[in-house]
Scaffold this motif. Sequence first.
Motif, PDB file in Angstrom:
ATOM      1  N   LEU A   1       0.453  -1.222  -0.170  1.00  0.00           N
ATOM      2  CA  LEU A   1      -0.151   0.075   0.280  1.00  0.00           C
ATOM      3  C   LEU A   1       0.505   1.305   0.057  1.00  0.00           C
ATOM      4  O   LEU A   1      -0.104   2.387  -0.053  1.00  0.00           O
ATOM      5  N   GLU A   2       1.939   0.997  -0.110  1.00  0.00           N
ATOM      6  CA  GLU A   2       3.248   2.631  -0.154  1.00  0.00           C
ATOM      7  C   GLU A   2       2.822   3.236  -0.962  1.00  0.00           C
ATOM      8  O   GLU A   2       3.077   4.897  -0.646  1.00  0.00           O
ATOM      9  N   SER A   3       2.582   2.789  -2.790  1.00  0.00           N
ATOM     10  CA  SER A   3       2.449   3.336  -3.431  1.00  0.00           C
ATOM     11  C   SER A   3       1.025   4.428  -4.239  1.00  0.00           C
ATOM     12  O   SER A   3       0.969   5.000  -4.480  1.00  0.00           O
ATOM     13  N   TYR A   4       0.608   4.526  -2.132  1.00  0.00           N
ATOM     14  CA  TYR A   4      -0.746   5.128  -2.160  1.00  0.00           C
ATOM     15  C   TYR A   4      -0.800   6.011  -2.377  1.00  0.00           C
ATOM     16  O   TYR A   4      -0.460   6.089  -0.899  1.00  0.00           O
ATOM     17  N   GLU A   5      -1.588   7.311  -2.593  1.00  0.00           N
ATOM     18  CA  GLU A   5      -1.062   8.610  -1.802  1.00  0.00           C
ATOM     19  C   GLU A   5      -2.338   9.187  -0.999  1.00  0.00           C
ATOM     20  O   GLU A   5      -1.616   8.942   0.191  1.00  0.00           O
ATOM     21  N   LYS A   6      -2.841   8.500  -1.227  1.00  0.00           N
ATOM     22  CA  LYS A   6      -4.198   8.251   0.435  1.00  0.00           C
ATOM     23  C   LYS A   6      -5.216   7.198   0.333  1.00  0.00           C
ATOM     24  O   LYS A   6      -5.690   6.407  -0.142  1.00  0.00           O
ATOM     25  N   ARG A   7      -3.724   5.963   1.543  1.00  0.00           N
ATOM     26  CA  ARG A   7      -4.430   4.342   1.502  1.00  0.00           C
ATOM     27  C   ARG A   7      -5.234   4.422   3.569  1.00  0.00           C
ATOM     28  O   ARG A   7      -5.175   5.575   3.941  1.00  0.00           O
ATOM     29  N   PRO A   8      -5.845   3.409   3.175  1.00  0.00           N
ATOM     30  CA  PRO A   8      -6.951   3.202   4.108  1.00  0.00           C
ATOM     31  C   PRO A   8      -5.891   3.073   5.486  1.00  0.00           C
ATOM     32  O   PRO A   8      -5.220   2.980   4.987  1.00  0.00           O
ATOM     33  N   LEU A   9      -6.347   3.645   6.214  1.00  0.00           N
ATOM     34  CA  LEU A   9      -5.417   3.244   7.628  1.00  0.00           C
ATOM     35  C   LEU A   9      -5.791   1.343   7.646  1.00  0.00           C
ATOM     36  O   LEU A   9      -7.257   0.706   7.871  1.00  0.00           O
ATOM     37  N   VAL A  10      -4.790   0.579   8.975  1.00  0.00           N
ATOM     38  CA  VAL A  10      -4.830  -0.685   8.426  1.00  0.00           C
ATOM     39  C   VAL A  10      -4.993  -1.245   9.595  1.00  0.00           C
ATOM     40  O   VAL A  10      -3.625  -0.728  11.096  1.00  0.00           O
ATOM     41  N   LEU A  11      -6.024  -1.929  10.688  1.00  0.00           N
ATOM     42  CA  LEU A  11      -5.952  -1.767  11.592  1.00  0.00           C
ATOM     43  C   LEU A  11      -5.368  -3.724  11.837  1.00  0.00           C
ATOM     44  O   LEU A  11      -6.155  -4.227  10.985  1.00  0.00           O
ATOM     45  N   ALA A  12      -5.038  -4.448  13.205  1.00  0.00           N
ATOM     46  CA  ALA A  12      -4.973  -6.245  12.844  1.00  0.00           C
ATOM     47  C   ALA A  12      -5.356  -6.123  13.902  1.00  0.00           C
ATOM     48  O   ALA A  12      -5.678  -6.043  15.325  1.00  0.00           O
ATOM     49  N   VAL A  13      -6.284  -7.316  13.970  1.00  0.00           N
ATOM     50  CA  VAL A  13      -7.708  -7.681  14.570  1.00  0.00           C
ATOM     51  C   VAL A  13      -6.704  -7.745  16.026  1.00  0.00           C
ATOM     52  O   VAL A  13      -5.884  -9.363  15.362  1.00  0.00           O
ATOM     53  N   THR A  14      -6.235  -8.370  17.413  1.00  0.00           N
ATOM     54  CA  THR A  14      -6.041  -8.676  18.676  1.00  0.00           C
ATOM     55  C   THR A  14      -6.777 -10.176  18.715  1.00  0.00           C
ATOM     56  O   THR A  14      -6.152 -11.590  18.487  1.00  0.00           O
ATOM     57  N   ALA A  15      -7.445  -9.748  19.566  1.00  0.00           N
ATOM     58  CA  ALA A  15      -8.779 -11.839  20.370  1.00  0.00           C
ATOM     59  C   ALA A  15     -10.020 -10.421  19.930  1.00  0.00           C
ATOM     60  O   ALA A  15     -10.597  -9.862  20.048  1.00  0.00           O
ATOM     61  N   LEU A  16     -10.932 -11.682  19.251  1.00  0.00           N
ATOM     62  CA  LEU A  16     -12.069 -11.595  19.233  1.00  0.00           C
ATOM     63  C   LEU A  16     -12.485 -11.100  20.533  1.00  0.00           C
ATOM     64  O   LEU A  16     -12.684 -11.485  21.394  1.00  0.00           O
ATOM     65  N   THR A  17     -13.862 -10.294  19.887  1.00  0.00           N
ATOM     66  CA  THR A  17     -14.154  -9.729  21.221  1.00  0.00           C
ATOM     67  C   THR A  17     -15.092 -10.873  21.898  1.00  0.00           C
ATOM     68  O   THR A  17     -15.795 -10.636  22.963  1.00  0.00           O
ATOM     69  N   SER A  18     -15.689 -12.090  20.826  1.00  0.00           N
ATOM     70  CA  SER A  18     -17.020 -12.399  21.474  1.00  0.00           C
ATOM     71  C   SER A  18     -16.018 -14.282  21.881  1.00  0.00           C
ATOM     72  O   SER A  18     -16.364 -14.644  22.570  1.00  0.00           O
ATOM     73  N   PHE A  19     -14.242 -13.605  21.939  1.00  0.00           N
ATOM     74  CA  PHE A  19     -13.893 -14.497  22.689  1.00  0.00           C
ATOM     75  C   PHE A  19     -14.711 -14.659  24.432  1.00  0.00           C
ATOM     76  O   PHE A  19     -13.606 -13.614  24.683  1.00  0.00           O
ATOM     77  N   SER A  20     -13.912 -15.743  25.517  1.00  0.00           N
ATOM     78  CA  SER A  20     -14.129 -15.641  27.322  1.00  0.00           C
ATOM     79  C   SER A  20     -12.266 -15.389  26.494  1.00  0.00           C
ATOM     80  O   SER A  20     -12.049 -16.382  26.044  1.00  0.00           O
ATOM     81  N   TYR A  21     -12.226 -15.764  28.263  1.00  0.00           N
ATOM     82  CA  TYR A  21     -10.811 -15.948  28.608  1.00  0.00           C
ATOM     83  C   TYR A  21     -10.516 -17.302  28.581  1.00  0.00           C
ATOM     84  O   TYR A  21      -9.256 -17.479  28.134  1.00  0.00           O
ATOM     85  N   HIS A  22     -11.266 -18.435  28.186  1.00  0.00           N
ATOM     86  CA  HIS A  22     -11.029 -19.649  28.556  1.00  0.00           C
ATOM     87  C   HIS A  22     -10.994 -20.172  27.054  1.00  0.00           C
ATOM     88  O   HIS A  22     -10.536 -20.634  27.009  1.00  0.00           O
ATOM     89  N   ASP A  23     -11.941 -19.500  26.042  1.00  0.00           N
ATOM     90  CA  ASP A  23     -12.145 -19.769  24.716  1.00  0.00           C
ATOM     91  C   ASP A  23     -10.748 -19.586  24.193  1.00  0.00           C
ATOM     92  O   ASP A  23     -10.017 -19.927  23.667  1.00  0.00           O
TER      93      ASP A  23
END
Length: 227
Positions: free
Chosen positions: A102-124
């Motif tokens: 995406l470096e070549s894009y003058e105006k690229r979108p923000l990119v976020l990385a998903v860490t842990a889905l909020t549907s997960f319990s601590y045990h899951d």
Amino acid sequence: MELCVALDLPSRKENLRLAEKLADYDIWLKVGFRTFIRDGRAFLDELKAISPRFRLFLDLKLYDIPNTMADAAEEIAQMGVDMFNLHASAGKKGMRTVMERLESYEKRPLVLAVTALTSFSYHDFKEIYGADIDEKAAWFALQAYQAGCDGVVCSVYESRAIKHETDRNFLTLTPGVRPFGESSDDQQRVADLAAAKREGVDIIVVGRPVYRADDPAGVVKRILESL
């Protein structure tokens, strides 16, 4: 802190009607799996036509081999969305490949990385990843930061630690926020607006409390005033 409203209603018509009610506000709109698969790129253009104040977050959570994710990221960038996400567990190489593409894009979108889905319990989460959420989410976030991503998707409860591990300007977006203590539904690690503020969250995602309300615009107005 900014507000993102999830467009998770059952039909294109209902989502557009909701967006029209919110056209006076400077907010993010989240377009997820079901909506995008059903309504496609044309729906994104329809949202932009409703209000230039909207910023679009395409929530597809890319997860594949590095080159395939990078190919998909290029296609997404050409759609003109403002932000999209991928899974941090796809690995640092995959995230870095996306950012390099995406470096070549003058105006690229923000990119976020998903860490842990909020549907997960601590045990899951521990059952699947073999580690505690707090520890692993911070590790995933550090990998994303080092790969050049703009931020992460996490729960409110991981935001502070993630910023400590990375940088205070590294974005945290938190789904499943129940602004005023509404029902958590299918989410496990939810929080209210006060907690999101306290933990330094940058963008909160609110869905059901807005689109199930009799007056969605009124709820959005109340949230923005609280921010």
